[in-house]
Design a protein around this motif. Sequence first.
Motif, PDB file in Angstrom:
ATOM      1  N   GLU A 250       0.833  -1.208   0.000  1.00  0.00           N
ATOM      2  CA  GLU A 250       0.000   0.000   0.000  1.00  0.00           C
ATOM      3  C   GLU A 250       0.868   1.260   0.000  1.00  0.00           C
ATOM      4  OE1 GLU A 250      -4.078   0.969   2.285  1.00  0.00           O
ATOM      5  OE2 GLU A 250      -2.354   0.747   3.601  1.00  0.00           O
ATOM      6  N   ILE A 251       1.882   1.271   0.848  1.00  0.00           N
ATOM      7  CA  ILE A 251       2.792   2.423   0.906  1.00  0.00           C
ATOM      8  C   ILE A 251       3.512   2.590  -0.429  1.00  0.00           C
ATOM      9  CG2 ILE A 251       4.849   3.353   2.010  1.00  0.00           C
ATOM     10  CD1 ILE A 251       2.468   3.480   3.841  1.00  0.00           C
ATOM     11  N   LYS A 252       3.912   1.476  -1.014  1.00  0.00           N
ATOM     12  CA  LYS A 252       4.611   1.527  -2.298  1.00  0.00           C
ATOM     13  C   LYS A 252       3.691   2.103  -3.382  1.00  0.00           C
ATOM     14  CE  LYS A 252       7.296  -1.451  -5.388  1.00  0.00           C
ATOM     15  NZ  LYS A 252       7.758  -2.850  -5.629  1.00  0.00           N
ATOM     16  N   GLU A 253       2.415   1.685  -3.346  1.00  0.00           N
ATOM     17  CA  GLU A 253       1.459   2.194  -4.329  1.00  0.00           C
ATOM     18  C   GLU A 253       1.226   3.687  -4.152  1.00  0.00           C
ATOM     19  OE1 GLU A 253      -1.080   2.100  -7.524  1.00  0.00           O
ATOM     20  OE2 GLU A 253       0.254   0.517  -6.801  1.00  0.00           O
ATOM     21  N   LEU A 254       1.158   4.145  -2.889  1.00  0.00           N
ATOM     22  CA  LEU A 254       0.966   5.572  -2.626  1.00  0.00           C
ATOM     23  C   LEU A 254       2.156   6.383  -3.133  1.00  0.00           C
ATOM     24  CD1 LEU A 254      -0.589   5.470   0.973  1.00  0.00           C
ATOM     25  CD2 LEU A 254      -1.751   6.045  -1.161  1.00  0.00           C
ATOM     26  N   ARG A 255       3.349   5.873  -2.934  1.00  0.00           N
ATOM     27  CA  ARG A 255       4.537   6.584  -3.432  1.00  0.00           C
ATOM     28  C   ARG A 255       4.544   6.643  -4.962  1.00  0.00           C
ATOM     29  NH1 ARG A 255       7.784   8.251   0.243  1.00  0.00           N
ATOM     30  NH2 ARG A 255       7.958   7.254   2.288  1.00  0.00           N
ATOM     31  N   LYS A 256       4.057   5.593  -5.585  1.00  0.00           N
ATOM     32  CA  LYS A 256       3.971   5.584  -7.041  1.00  0.00           C
ATOM     33  C   LYS A 256       2.985   6.651  -7.521  1.00  0.00           C
ATOM     34  CE  LYS A 256       2.996   2.433 -10.885  1.00  0.00           C
ATOM     35  NZ  LYS A 256       2.552   1.060 -11.247  1.00  0.00           N
ATOM     36  N   LYS A 257       1.848   6.761  -6.817  1.00  0.00           N
ATOM     37  CA  LYS A 257       0.871   7.794  -7.160  1.00  0.00           C
ATOM     38  C   LYS A 257       1.447   9.186  -6.958  1.00  0.00           C
ATOM     39  CE  LYS A 257      -3.448   5.291  -6.218  1.00  0.00           C
ATOM     40  NZ  LYS A 257      -4.674   5.267  -5.372  1.00  0.00           N
ATOM     41  N   LEU A 258       2.233   9.342  -5.892  1.00  0.00           N
ATOM     42  CA  LEU A 258       2.831  10.643  -5.596  1.00  0.00           C
ATOM     43  C   LEU A 258       3.749  11.101  -6.726  1.00  0.00           C
ATOM     44  CD1 LEU A 258       3.411  12.992  -3.659  1.00  0.00           C
ATOM     45  CD2 LEU A 258       5.148  11.566  -2.554  1.00  0.00           C
ATOM     46  N   SER A 259       4.497  10.170  -7.289  1.00  0.00           N
ATOM     47  CA  SER A 259       5.442  10.538  -8.345  1.00  0.00           C
ATOM     48  C   SER A 259       4.737  10.969  -9.629  1.00  0.00           C
ATOM     49  CB  SER A 259       6.374   9.365  -8.640  1.00  0.00           C
ATOM     50  OG  SER A 259       5.640   8.251  -9.112  1.00  0.00           O
ATOM     51  N   SER A 260       3.480  10.517  -9.811  1.00  0.00           N
ATOM     52  CA  SER A 260       2.773  10.843 -11.050  1.00  0.00           C
ATOM     53  C   SER A 260       1.603  11.801 -10.836  1.00  0.00           C
ATOM     54  CB  SER A 260       2.256   9.555 -11.699  1.00  0.00           C
ATOM     55  OG  SER A 260       1.368   8.872 -10.830  1.00  0.00           O
ATOM     56  N   ALA A 261       1.458  12.352  -9.611  1.00  0.00           N
ATOM     57  CA  ALA A 261       0.290  13.197  -9.310  1.00  0.00           C
ATOM     58  C   ALA A 261       0.380  14.569  -9.953  1.00  0.00           C
ATOM     59  CB  ALA A 261       0.125  13.349  -7.794  1.00  0.00           C
ATOM     60  N   GLY A 262       1.581  15.072 -10.180  1.00  0.00           N
ATOM     61  CA  GLY A 262       1.747  16.391 -10.796  1.00  0.00           C
ATOM     62  C   GLY A 262       1.311  17.535  -9.907  1.00  0.00           C
ATOM     63  N   MET A 263       1.390  17.362  -8.597  1.00  0.00           N
ATOM     64  CA  MET A 263       0.938  18.400  -7.675  1.00  0.00           C
ATOM     65  C   MET A 263       2.005  19.479  -7.501  1.00  0.00           C
ATOM     66  SD  MET A 263       1.206  16.205  -4.103  1.00  0.00           S
ATOM     67  CE  MET A 263      -0.197  15.213  -4.544  1.00  0.00           C
ATOM     68  N   PRO A 264       1.600  20.690  -7.060  1.00  0.00           N
ATOM     69  CA  PRO A 264       2.579  21.750  -6.805  1.00  0.00           C
ATOM     70  C   PRO A 264       3.603  21.334  -5.756  1.00  0.00           C
ATOM     71  CG  PRO A 264       0.341  22.627  -6.821  1.00  0.00           C
ATOM     72  CD  PRO A 264       0.216  21.144  -6.858  1.00  0.00           C
ATOM     73  N   GLU A 265       4.760  21.984  -5.764  1.00  0.00           N
ATOM     74  CA  GLU A 265       5.869  21.594  -4.894  1.00  0.00           C
ATOM     75  C   GLU A 265       5.493  21.673  -3.421  1.00  0.00           C
ATOM     76  OE1 GLU A 265       9.342  19.957  -3.911  1.00  0.00           O
ATOM     77  OE2 GLU A 265       8.542  20.196  -5.937  1.00  0.00           O
ATOM     78  N   GLU A 266       4.804  22.744  -3.015  1.00  0.00           N
ATOM     79  CA  GLU A 266       4.458  22.883  -1.593  1.00  0.00           C
ATOM     80  C   GLU A 266       3.471  21.801  -1.158  1.00  0.00           C
ATOM     81  OE1 GLU A 266       0.901  26.171  -1.908  1.00  0.00           O
ATOM     82  OE2 GLU A 266       2.936  26.890  -1.528  1.00  0.00           O
ATOM     83  N   VAL A 267       2.560  21.425  -2.048  1.00  0.00           N
ATOM     84  CA  VAL A 267       1.618  20.349  -1.734  1.00  0.00           C
ATOM     85  C   VAL A 267       2.357  19.018  -1.692  1.00  0.00           C
ATOM     86  CG1 VAL A 267      -0.513  19.200  -2.432  1.00  0.00           C
ATOM     87  CG2 VAL A 267      -0.239  21.653  -2.826  1.00  0.00           C
ATOM     88  N   ARG A 268       3.323  18.848  -2.568  1.00  0.00           N
ATOM     89  CA  ARG A 268       4.106  17.604  -2.588  1.00  0.00           C
ATOM     90  C   ARG A 268       4.858  17.401  -1.273  1.00  0.00           C
ATOM     91  NH1 ARG A 268       6.202  14.380  -6.675  1.00  0.00           N
ATOM     92  NH2 ARG A 268       8.055  13.209  -6.072  1.00  0.00           N
ATOM     93  N   LYS A 269       5.437  18.473  -0.735  1.00  0.00           N
ATOM     94  CA  LYS A 269       6.165  18.359   0.534  1.00  0.00           C
ATOM     95  C   LYS A 269       5.230  17.927   1.665  1.00  0.00           C
ATOM     96  CE  LYS A 269       9.701  21.820  -0.608  1.00  0.00           C
ATOM     97  NZ  LYS A 269      10.220  23.180  -0.293  1.00  0.00           N
ATOM     98  N   ILE A 270       4.034  18.516   1.702  1.00  0.00           N
ATOM     99  CA  ILE A 270       3.060  18.146   2.737  1.00  0.00           C
ATOM    100  C   ILE A 270       2.649  16.687   2.576  1.00  0.00           C
ATOM    101  CG2 ILE A 270       0.698  18.571   3.540  1.00  0.00           C
ATOM    102  CD1 ILE A 270       1.154  21.532   2.854  1.00  0.00           C
ATOM    103  N   THR A 271       2.466  16.245   1.330  1.00  0.00           N
ATOM    104  CA  THR A 271       2.062  14.863   1.069  1.00  0.00           C
ATOM    105  C   THR A 271       3.161  13.887   1.485  1.00  0.00           C
ATOM    106  OG1 THR A 271       0.791  15.689  -0.825  1.00  0.00           O
ATOM    107  CG2 THR A 271       1.137  13.320  -0.678  1.00  0.00           C
TER     108      THR A 271
END
Length: 772
Positions: A250-271
């Motif tokens: 599950e954690i691995k899948e979430l990290r995979k989603k994070l890499s492809s989410a395209g979110m702003p940098e400040e949102v990425r840090k919070i995530t």
Amino acid sequence: MAESLSINMPEMIPLFPLRDVVAFPFMVFPLFITNEEISVFEEAILFNNMVALIKQKEEPTDQLAASLNEIGTICKVNQLTKISEGGAKVVLEGLARIKLLEIVQETPITLVRVEQVREFAEKSVVSDALVSSLNALLKIALSYGRPLPDDVMKMIDYIDNPGRLSDLVALYVNLPVDELQKLLETIDPIERLKKVYMSLTAEVQRLQIKGEVQAEVTKKVGKTQKEYLLREQMKQIQEELGEEDDRQAEIKELRKKLSSAGMPEEVRKITEKELKRLERINPASPEYTVSRTYLDYLLGMPWQTATTDNRDITQAEIVLNEDHFDLKKVKERILEYLAVRTLKEKMKGPILCFVGPPGVGKTSLGRSIARALGRKFIRVSLGGMRDEAEIRGHRRTYIGALPGRIIQEIYRAGNNNPVFMLDEVDKIGVDFRGDPASALLEVLDPEQNFSFTDNYLDVPFDLTNVMFITTANVLDPVPPALKDRMEVITLSGYTDEEKEKIAVTYLIPREIEENGLTKYPLQFTEAAIYKIIRDYTREAGVRNLQRNIASICRKVAKEITQKKPPREIITPELAEEFLGPRKFYDEVAAEKDRVGVVTGLAWTETGGDIIFVEATRMKGKGDLILTGSLGDVMKESARAALSFVEANSADLNIDPKEFTDMNIHIHVPAGSIPKDGPSAGITMTTAIVSLLSGRQAHRHVAMTGEISLTGRVLAIGGLKEKILAARRAGVKKVIMPERNRKDLEDIPDNVREELEFIFVEDVREAFIEALQ
């Protein structure tokens, strides 16, 4: 000295190369193979059911001979079972060690020539001691929790052959595959037994240390720390085995989603911070669910995902015309937006507000706009909404917290540029939970919503690509600040001619299909449609018209199921037969001219309507009595009307005693319906003058307008709806303020030709037209 048993082998046998496993003699084990590998074991029946299993080397090479180890195991195929999902399961029994001599054939199956490796076991004090020590070590390993099947333990007690015992024990010691291959290649049974003994000794030492550490740690840590330790041990074991548990996956899948989410940098840090926090939380804790849901929303938001707009203006116009009749202003505004979008890539989405009576197509128009643009359509009803958290979301302080409806719907849509319809914006409530209308101020402001922050997400989300559309029946309840943020487009009611065209083009075909009459299509005559419109409906929109058409279709469907001849043409007589007696009449045409009764025009949320203002007098002290569920503004208009008449009684030939010796009572029928607004001022003034002067009022003359104390007639709103209501009621002449002359442009030509319009600036001019 004992020699190993000789195996009667064919001259050539099939070869099956192994990758991650080593086969030993006397070992019975299952092997799962693919469809392509089945042929090797099916052909084994031709070679005494024997197959050579040899492990491939770690170094990759294209040549088969170079990739194989020299020593392997000859096995007997005991069972071959095909699996329904594909592939097969083979049960094999190891017979003896073999040495690869040469590869005879590689296709279609690999055939090899091998020879059995001879083993010589000499009984000695050393071998007996090693066998005894190995048995003792195995029992110690069992005491520390090392699993070993019961049948294997019984076999070990009766085996005194060093070579066979070493092969059997080697399978239950955690050795890497390459170490197992070295054991297989160790021909001397005593040497092999020594290696197994050393490996098992090291395993027992590890188990002892682990047991001592575990006992020490258990004394010092509580239940939670113990669970954490077990979890970490499991994690380490699974990493060594190349496996991972559900949580790690599950954690691995979430990290995979994070890499492809395209979110702003400040949102990425919070995530990323929240993801690290999730890894440390116990899955059994309620906090884990809260954090997991929060991450789902952060990673699932369409930060960069958008649909491509259909920029073909001609095609968009065709789509809008397919779904809706007329509505030129709205269609023109949408086409303007598309034109600008074609010229400018990055632009802020418009905030449109459709205002009009029910049934004119406000909500369905939003769906058509989404179809014309090629966007997703979202609709949220604001009617009765009282909680501000419905818009802004809840703060993440408890388990049931959720984002607001804006973020929720965009999350579900999966695109950041949908057409978002906020229905019934005029019916938002206010109570102790906050004011949702105020929460909408940020959402519906293009200068602010580029960084809309939901209480739950607590990170800014850009709403500028969203096309917001709000709908309302009336704008008065909408707060001025919110009204100022929206571009208001008024949708007026339809004329009878427009309703007839809508019925023919949209409603009748839809109801024929909805009621299963596709094989028996009905035809409504023009006269029948007009009869339904005028005798059975009185509305600005077309909802009741659709209901009556649907009622006729249902009755025809019922007749067809009763084996009656299907109807083909609906005439006015047939429509009356199906719908019963007419429900509405022309009120004005049915009445006579009377003193003190004047016809007025009113605007309601459901469109225009006519009202009758009645005035009478009785002996009294000059009081003014008002009835008919009148609102404060309407009561003030009545008092202003009486004051004007009393102040100008001499000019109007009215005896001043009428105001001191008599009470005047003004009543507006349909008393159960609340009424308010200033536009009945001219009607009330005319009714009072008619009453006190004794002059009859023409019933076919209707009027609307606000008056001042000096008799000036002021402009009013909702003129089109009022004029359409006057036409429905049979009015011939309409008196209205001079300042509303410009609004006649919105009135269809055929309606203007049927009615006579009188524009007045002073209420005295209305007396000339309305009174005999």
